[in-house]
Design an enzyme around this catalytic site. Structure first.
Site, PDB file in Angstrom:
ATOM      1  N   ILE A 141      38.725  56.460 105.400  1.00 36.52           N
ATOM      2  CA  ILE A 141      39.495  55.686 104.423  1.00 36.52           C
ATOM      3  C   ILE A 141      40.357  54.672 105.171  1.00 36.52           C
ATOM      4  O   ILE A 141      41.238  55.046 105.958  1.00 36.52           O
ATOM      5  CB  ILE A 141      40.358  56.619 103.545  1.00 36.52           C
ATOM      6  CG1 ILE A 141      39.427  57.544 102.749  1.00 36.52           C
ATOM      7  CG2 ILE A 141      41.248  55.816 102.599  1.00 36.52           C
ATOM      8  CD1 ILE A 141      40.133  58.600 101.935  1.00 36.52           C
ATOM      9  N   HIS A 155      29.127  53.238  96.111  1.00 41.22           N
ATOM     10  CA  HIS A 155      29.511  54.605  95.744  1.00 41.22           C
ATOM     11  C   HIS A 155      28.397  55.198  94.877  1.00 41.22           C
ATOM     12  O   HIS A 155      27.900  54.531  93.959  1.00 41.22           O
ATOM     13  CB  HIS A 155      30.835  54.555  94.953  1.00 41.22           C
ATOM     14  CG  HIS A 155      31.327  55.918  94.575  1.00 41.22           C
ATOM     15  ND1 HIS A 155      31.955  56.749  95.475  1.00 41.22           N
ATOM     16  CD2 HIS A 155      31.250  56.602  93.403  1.00 41.22           C
ATOM     17  CE1 HIS A 155      32.262  57.890  94.864  1.00 41.22           C
ATOM     18  NE2 HIS A 155      31.842  57.827  93.615  1.00 41.22           N
ATOM     19  N   GLU A 188      43.516  51.713  96.489  1.00 42.30           N
ATOM     20  CA  GLU A 188      43.235  52.944  95.730  1.00 42.30           C
ATOM     21  C   GLU A 188      41.742  53.275  95.852  1.00 42.30           C
ATOM     22  O   GLU A 188      40.883  52.394  95.679  1.00 42.30           O
ATOM     23  CB  GLU A 188      43.603  52.742  94.255  1.00 42.30           C
ATOM     24  CG  GLU A 188      43.617  54.040  93.478  1.00 42.30           C
ATOM     25  CD  GLU A 188      43.807  53.819  91.979  1.00 42.30           C
ATOM     26  OE1 GLU A 188      43.332  54.647  91.196  1.00 42.30           O
ATOM     27  OE2 GLU A 188      44.409  52.792  91.605  1.00 42.30           O
ATOM     28  N   ALA A 194      18.010  53.818  94.315  1.00 34.25           N
ATOM     29  CA  ALA A 194      18.681  52.788  93.506  1.00 34.25           C
ATOM     30  C   ALA A 194      19.722  52.040  94.349  1.00 34.25           C
ATOM     31  O   ALA A 194      19.884  50.817  94.228  1.00 34.25           O
ATOM     32  CB  ALA A 194      19.348  53.421  92.287  1.00 34.25           C
TER      33      ALA A 194
HETATM   34  C1  GRF Z   1      25.234  56.853 100.257  1.00 32.39           C
HETATM   35  O1  GRF Z   1      24.849  57.730  99.232  1.00 32.39           O
HETATM   36  C2  GRF Z   1      26.483  56.088  99.859  1.00 32.39           C
HETATM   37  O2  GRF Z   1      26.560  55.805  98.498  1.00 32.39           O
HETATM   38  C3  GRF Z   1      27.559  57.071 100.225  1.00 32.39           C
HETATM   39  O3  GRF Z   1      27.117  57.664 101.424  1.00 32.39           O
HETATM   40  C4  GRF Z   1      25.694  57.603 101.504  1.00 32.39           C
HETATM   41  C5  GRF Z   1      25.358  56.906 102.765  1.00 32.39           C
HETATM   42  O4  GRF Z   1      24.011  56.899 103.074  1.00 32.39           O
HETATM   43  N1  GRF Z   1      28.838  56.413 100.310  1.00 32.39           N
HETATM   44  P1  GRF Z   1      23.423  55.963 104.210  1.00 32.39           P
HETATM   45  O5  GRF Z   1      24.219  56.231 105.499  1.00 32.39           O
HETATM   46  O6  GRF Z   1      23.540  54.547 103.776  1.00 32.39           O
HETATM   47  O7  GRF Z   1      22.008  56.405 104.371  1.00 32.39           O
END
Ligand code: GRF
Length: 193
Positions: free
Chosen positions: A95, A112, A146, A176
């Protein structure tokens, strides 16, 4: 007409499959950006090795060893030196401080694995699965201090199937994501958001 390409840095912490989807999209001449730098917060992220295969400068900057202040200072200097226009967080598990985010205000985006504002935080796919939603998906959004709360740039919905396991669902959400992130960058940099 040649495009005036923007410069992207991608922050990762692990395997970097979203990073790879952005790198691959950037190979299309019509993509509005080039990938100039990969920074990992891990000691030895698999994504760093993958990026090197594309001759993209990539480096591990172990957050744990450096500490947050040093990581952010080093990252800031590298981003400035490379005149980076956009920072893409892709599986970046740390973070960032409000101070860093405000320094790069409007120039940091994240992916996300849920349809925000639902299921913020860790294990978003599991949260959605356990809740019993019929649709979940992924979101690319601006990063603000945030957590998982910045303005939404782009989303993809993924239906939850009747006999889905959490692992099947996670795999479809990831597929996706690989479409959503490059599309989001294109929308943003072409001022279509
Ligand atoms: C993905 O699902 C992303 O949304 C989440 O962490 C995962 C990372 O996967 N924040 P990668 O390292 O891009 O394969």
């Amino acid at each position: 007409m040649t495009l005036n390409k923007k410069k992207i840095a991608i922050f990762i912490s692990g395997r970097g499959s979203n990073m790879l989807s952005i790198i691959k999209a950037s190979q299309d001449p019509s993509f509005p950006a080039e990938i100039s730098l990969i920074l990992s917060s891990a000691t030895n992220a698999a994504g760093v090795e993958k990026a090197k295969e594309f001759n993209i400068p990539a480096l591990n900057m172990p957050w744990k060893r450096l500490g947050q202040d040093e990581f952010e200072k080093k990252a800031h200097d590298l981003l400035k030196k490379d005149s980076i226009d956009l920072i893409c967080l892709a599986g970046f598990i740390r973070i960032l401080s409000a101070d860093f985010i405000l320094k790069w205000s409007g120039k940091i985006i994240n992916i996300h694995p849920s349809l925000l504002p639902a299921f913020k935080g860790l294990e978003a796919q599991k949260q959605a699965f356990d809740y019993g939603v019929k649709y979940t998906g992924c979101t690319v959004h601006h990063v603000v201090p945030e957590l998982d709360a910045g303005p939404i740039i782009h989303q993809k919905a993924v239906p939850v199937k009747k006999n889905d396991t959490l692992d099947n669902l996670k795999a479809r959400i990831l597929e996706a994501e690989h479409i959503c992130y490059p599309e989001a960058i294109e929308l943003l940099l072409k001022n279509k958001v």
